[in-house]
Design a protein around this motif. Structure first.
Motif, PDB file in Angstrom:
ATOM      1  N   SER A 297       7.521  -1.186  -1.433  1.00 51.96           N
ATOM      2  CA  SER A 297       7.171  -0.172  -0.429  1.00 51.96           C
ATOM      3  C   SER A 297       8.212  -0.136   0.684  1.00 51.96           C
ATOM      4  O   SER A 297       8.631   0.952   1.117  1.00 51.96           O
ATOM      5  CB  SER A 297       5.790  -0.466   0.169  1.00 51.96           C
ATOM      6  OG  SER A 297       4.837  -0.579  -0.857  1.00 51.96           O
ATOM      7  N   VAL A 298       8.640  -1.313   1.152  1.00 52.93           N
ATOM      8  CA  VAL A 298       9.636  -1.353   2.237  1.00 52.93           C
ATOM      9  C   VAL A 298      10.956  -0.768   1.736  1.00 52.93           C
ATOM     10  O   VAL A 298      11.624  -0.003   2.437  1.00 52.93           O
ATOM     11  CB  VAL A 298       9.818  -2.802   2.746  1.00 52.93           C
ATOM     12  CG1 VAL A 298      10.955  -2.877   3.762  1.00 52.93           C
ATOM     13  CG2 VAL A 298       8.524  -3.317   3.366  1.00 52.93           C
ATOM     14  N   ALA A 306      12.317  10.249   5.847  1.00 53.81           N
ATOM     15  CA  ALA A 306      11.280  11.224   6.225  1.00 53.81           C
ATOM     16  C   ALA A 306       9.888  10.647   5.979  1.00 53.81           C
ATOM     17  O   ALA A 306       8.974  10.811   6.798  1.00 53.81           O
ATOM     18  CB  ALA A 306      11.475  12.523   5.450  1.00 53.81           C
ATOM     19  N   TRP A 307       9.743   9.954   4.859  1.00 54.44           N
ATOM     20  CA  TRP A 307       8.446   9.322   4.582  1.00 54.44           C
ATOM     21  C   TRP A 307       8.190   8.180   5.562  1.00 54.44           C
ATOM     22  O   TRP A 307       7.058   7.938   5.979  1.00 54.44           O
ATOM     23  CB  TRP A 307       8.386   8.812   3.135  1.00 54.44           C
ATOM     24  CG  TRP A 307       8.034   9.910   2.177  1.00 54.44           C
ATOM     25  CD1 TRP A 307       8.880  10.607   1.371  1.00 54.44           C
ATOM     26  CD2 TRP A 307       6.727  10.472   1.972  1.00 54.44           C
ATOM     27  NE1 TRP A 307       8.187  11.561   0.664  1.00 54.44           N
ATOM     28  CE2 TRP A 307       6.862  11.500   1.015  1.00 54.44           C
ATOM     29  CE3 TRP A 307       5.468  10.215   2.502  1.00 54.44           C
ATOM     30  CZ2 TRP A 307       5.778  12.261   0.570  1.00 54.44           C
ATOM     31  CZ3 TRP A 307       4.374  10.972   2.069  1.00 54.44           C
ATOM     32  CH2 TRP A 307       4.538  11.981   1.111  1.00 54.44           C
ATOM     33  N   ALA A 313       4.320   7.680  12.209  1.00 54.41           N
ATOM     34  CA  ALA A 313       3.532   8.542  13.104  1.00 54.41           C
ATOM     35  C   ALA A 313       2.042   8.321  12.845  1.00 54.41           C
ATOM     36  O   ALA A 313       1.234   8.239  13.770  1.00 54.41           O
ATOM     37  CB  ALA A 313       3.903  10.001  12.867  1.00 54.41           C
ATOM     38  N   GLU A 314       1.689   8.175  11.602  1.00 48.59           N
ATOM     39  CA  GLU A 314       0.279   7.948  11.264  1.00 48.59           C
ATOM     40  C   GLU A 314      -0.187   6.585  11.793  1.00 48.59           C
ATOM     41  O   GLU A 314      -1.275   6.461  12.349  1.00 48.59           O
ATOM     42  CB  GLU A 314       0.139   7.999   9.739  1.00 48.59           C
ATOM     43  CG  GLU A 314      -1.264   7.799   9.248  1.00 48.59           C
ATOM     44  CD  GLU A 314      -1.286   7.758   7.720  1.00 48.59           C
ATOM     45  OE1 GLU A 314      -1.699   8.750   7.119  1.00 48.59           O
ATOM     46  OE2 GLU A 314      -0.866   6.733   7.148  1.00 48.59           O
ATOM     47  N   SER A 315       0.666   5.563  11.626  1.00 48.43           N
ATOM     48  CA  SER A 315       0.312   4.213  12.069  1.00 48.43           C
ATOM     49  C   SER A 315       0.013   4.189  13.561  1.00 48.43           C
ATOM     50  O   SER A 315      -0.882   3.469  14.005  1.00 48.43           O
ATOM     51  CB  SER A 315       1.461   3.230  11.782  1.00 48.43           C
ATOM     52  OG  SER A 315       1.394   2.808  10.452  1.00 48.43           O
ATOM     53  N   LEU A 332       0.468   6.087   4.129  1.00 46.98           N
ATOM     54  CA  LEU A 332       0.920   4.788   3.638  1.00 46.98           C
ATOM     55  C   LEU A 332       0.300   4.483   2.265  1.00 46.98           C
ATOM     56  O   LEU A 332       0.930   3.884   1.395  1.00 46.98           O
ATOM     57  CB  LEU A 332       0.554   3.703   4.662  1.00 46.98           C
ATOM     58  CG  LEU A 332       1.200   2.339   4.486  1.00 46.98           C
ATOM     59  CD1 LEU A 332       2.696   2.444   4.306  1.00 46.98           C
ATOM     60  CD2 LEU A 332       0.875   1.437   5.669  1.00 46.98           C
ATOM     61  N   ASP A 333      -0.921   4.944   2.088  1.00 45.46           N
ATOM     62  CA  ASP A 333      -1.574   4.761   0.798  1.00 45.46           C
ATOM     63  C   ASP A 333      -0.779   5.448  -0.317  1.00 45.46           C
ATOM     64  O   ASP A 333      -0.523   4.862  -1.372  1.00 45.46           O
ATOM     65  CB  ASP A 333      -2.990   5.353   0.870  1.00 45.46           C
ATOM     66  CG  ASP A 333      -3.888   4.737  -0.162  1.00 45.46           C
ATOM     67  OD1 ASP A 333      -4.245   3.563   0.022  1.00 45.46           O
ATOM     68  OD2 ASP A 333      -4.187   5.415  -1.158  1.00 45.46           O
ATOM     69  N   LEU A 334      -0.347   6.694  -0.045  1.00 47.58           N
ATOM     70  CA  LEU A 334       0.454   7.426  -1.044  1.00 47.58           C
ATOM     71  C   LEU A 334       1.758   6.668  -1.322  1.00 47.58           C
ATOM     72  O   LEU A 334       2.195   6.543  -2.468  1.00 47.58           O
ATOM     73  CB  LEU A 334       0.811   8.833  -0.543  1.00 47.58           C
ATOM     74  CG  LEU A 334      -0.326   9.810  -0.213  1.00 47.58           C
ATOM     75  CD1 LEU A 334       0.249  11.144   0.271  1.00 47.58           C
ATOM     76  CD2 LEU A 334      -1.194  10.039  -1.446  1.00 47.58           C
ATOM     77  N   VAL A 335       2.366   6.166  -0.234  1.00 45.32           N
ATOM     78  CA  VAL A 335       3.658   5.481  -0.361  1.00 45.32           C
ATOM     79  C   VAL A 335       3.508   4.208  -1.213  1.00 45.32           C
ATOM     80  O   VAL A 335       4.312   3.957  -2.119  1.00 45.32           O
ATOM     81  CB  VAL A 335       4.221   5.131   1.044  1.00 45.32           C
ATOM     82  CG1 VAL A 335       5.352   4.115   0.948  1.00 45.32           C
ATOM     83  CG2 VAL A 335       4.691   6.396   1.750  1.00 45.32           C
ATOM     84  N   VAL A 336       2.474   3.422  -0.947  1.00 49.31           N
ATOM     85  CA  VAL A 336       2.304   2.170  -1.706  1.00 49.31           C
ATOM     86  C   VAL A 336       1.992   2.482  -3.177  1.00 49.31           C
ATOM     87  O   VAL A 336       2.549   1.881  -4.089  1.00 49.31           O
ATOM     88  CB  VAL A 336       1.204   1.279  -1.080  1.00 49.31           C
ATOM     89  CG1 VAL A 336       0.967   0.042  -1.935  1.00 49.31           C
ATOM     90  CG2 VAL A 336       1.580   0.870   0.349  1.00 49.31           C
TER      91      VAL A 336
END
Ligand code: HEM
Length: 471
Positions: A297-298, A306-307, A313-315, A332-336
């Motif tokens: 993820s990192v 951009a992601w 911003a969400e955090s 973050l859920d989508l990203v993980v």
């Protein structure tokens, strides 16, 4: 939002195709495949033999397996179909790939398959859920489930959050460091405090070192107890771990704490030895898998600014950070999810045939080791648009590519052994990346592609050199 720039054409090629740029790739590309059938089907049956490659004597295609991981298995499927076999370091393994074939094995309707993990990783996790089979497995799983209720998860998360905040404040800023080592150290601290209720320094570190010793033994070619060998060290580590956990139980029970060992020790129906063995396997199951998911993820956030900004911003807008709060980190859920689609922490699930059986009309003899390649499904263009591309939006409700087949996305497995710690694992990874986003920003050059290796669990071979900047 999609990936951008030239990266979209080349990114992650190493995850979906076997490499070609390095001298070793050129050498491996010339390895003779030596196609052959695995075993003759019973006379008179309409079954086909499993096609596959013998590769070099003894080594077979073992180096390909470690170097290319799922990309090698994807190529094997393209060459021979969804049920094929290959040889790796003296062992013949059947590879089952593609959603239909994977579903047949994991659904296990005629009870033809048992856990194949003990044969591959060794006896270190015996007594843990993943090494067990029906009917004992289901009975134990029901009892263990009590340690994964929402209240218990909030307790683990509270301790995890303290460790994450404290550790991340100490990560180096403005200079290159090996993220693989730092992430593993952080996961180790979480493992000892949130799972076992002991401080990381001293005995906690010893527990993690011993667990890693057992994990490393998976790669041992010489499986004999000769002093100095990986196998011998794993034996000593397991013996020490079981004794330590056993001795720690009375205190864990008495302190009625929020840590996993304490919660599990209060479940009715287990002997102390059973609790110790389940706790031991939980330490192993959670430590490296979540480290691999965090690293992926990192890495992808560093390749896709951009992601990263959207997730940051969400955090900034989420509080408190209990389980319900972390659930609200939907970007973050989508990203993980997308990160562990591309780099699945456990891309193959091991099974063994306990009787003669078949998968999609191919004969599998009793005793045959089977590698269920969920990680291949996650990279198939038949199931995903541009599977090499990091594109978290594919999990959005309006696209829902993961719902094309129930086994398109299965990084936590499926069926009887599906990861019992899935929710906890996602919470741990998201809580870690969320804390990172709130403190730092980071990026990787466009020309850099992490050299993922698949020796045990996936990790970049170069340690993933990273520079953090405070925000
Ligand atoms: C991102 C993190 C994780 C990933 C990708 C992951 C993946 C998996 C997979 C693929 C399986 C199924 C293996 C098979 O069928 O052969 C599994 C099983 C299991 N996982 Fe996880 N896992 C993660 C985190 C965790 C955590 C945090 C825990 C515990 C705290 C955990 C505990 C277990 C246990 C106990 C099993 C065995 C379940 C059974 O056999 O019934 N995992 N995991």
């Amino acid at each position: 939002m999609t990936a951008h720039g030239d990266q979209t054409r080349t990114e992650n090629r190493g995850l979906v195709e076997m490499g070609s740029g390095h001298w070793l790739d050129a050498l491996l590309g010339r390895t003779p495949r030596r196609p052959a059938a695995l075993a003759a089907p019973p006379a008179g049956s309409a079954l086909e033999p499993v096609p596959g490659d013998r590769g070099l004597p003894f080594i077979g295609m073992g180096v390909h397996t470690v170097r290319y991981g799922p990309a090698f298995l994807l190529a094997l499927m393209r060459r021979h179909g969804p049920v094929s076999w290959w040889r790796a370091f003296g062992r013949k393994v059947v590879a089952v790939s593609g959603p239909e074939a994977v579903q047949v094995v994991l659904a296990n309707r005629d009870k033809a398959f048992a856990s194949g993990w003990p044969a591959v990783i060794g006896p270190w996790f015996d007594g843990g859920l993943l090494a067990m089979n029906a009917p004992g497995h289901l009975a134990d799983r029901r009892l263990v489930q009590a340690a994964y209720g929402e209240e218990a998860l909030d307790g683990y998360l509270r301790t995890m959050a303290e460790d994450v905040e404290e550790r991340l404040d100490r990560w180096p800023v403005g200079r290159r460091f090996r993220l693989v080592d730092a992430a593993r150290e952080l996961s180790g601290q979480i493992t000892t405090r949130a799972f076992l209720g002991v401080p990381h320094e001293g005995v906690g570190r010893k527990v993690v070192d011993a667990a890693e010793e057992c994990i490393r033994a998976e790669t041992a070619l010489a499986r004999v107890r000769v002093p100095g060998t990986l196998w011998h060290r794993a034996h000593r580590a397991r013996t020490w771990l079981v004794r330590y956990l056993h001795q720690a139980l009375p205190d864990a029970r008495a302190r009625a704490g929020e840590d996993f060992l304490s919660v599990l020790s209060r479940v009715d129906g287990f002997t102390d030895r059973q609790v110790a063995l389940h706790a031991l396997f939980t330490v192993i199951a959670s430590h490296d898998t979540t480290t691999a998911a965090t690293l992926a993820s990192v890495y992808f956030l560093g390749k896709h600014p951009a992601w990263q900004e959207r997730a940051r911003a969400e955090s900034a807008g989420v509080a408190p950070r209990d389980a319900a709060g972390v659930d609200r980190l939907t970007t973050l859920d989508l990203v993980v999810r997308e990160s562990i689609r591309l780099v699945s922490p456990s891309p193959v699930l091991m099974r063994v045939a306990v009787k003669d059986t078949d998968v999609l009309g191919h004969h599998i003899p009793a005793g045959q080791l089977v590698s269920v390649c969920t990680g291949v499904n996650q990279l198939m263009p038949e199931l995903w648009s541009r599977p090499d591309r990091f594109d978290p939006g594919r999990f959005d409700e309006d696209r829902a590519e993961d719902r094309g087949h129930r086994l398109a996305w299965a990084p936590f497995g499926w069926g009887a052994h599906k990861c019992i710690g899935m929710r906890l694992g996602m919470l741990k990874v998201k809580a870690t990346v969320d804390a990172l986003l709130r403190r730092y920003e980071w990026s990787y050059p466009e020309s850099y592609e992490a050299p993922w290796r698949f020796t045990s669990l996936p990790a970049p071979a170069d340690g993933l050199p990273t520079v953090l900047r405070r925000i």
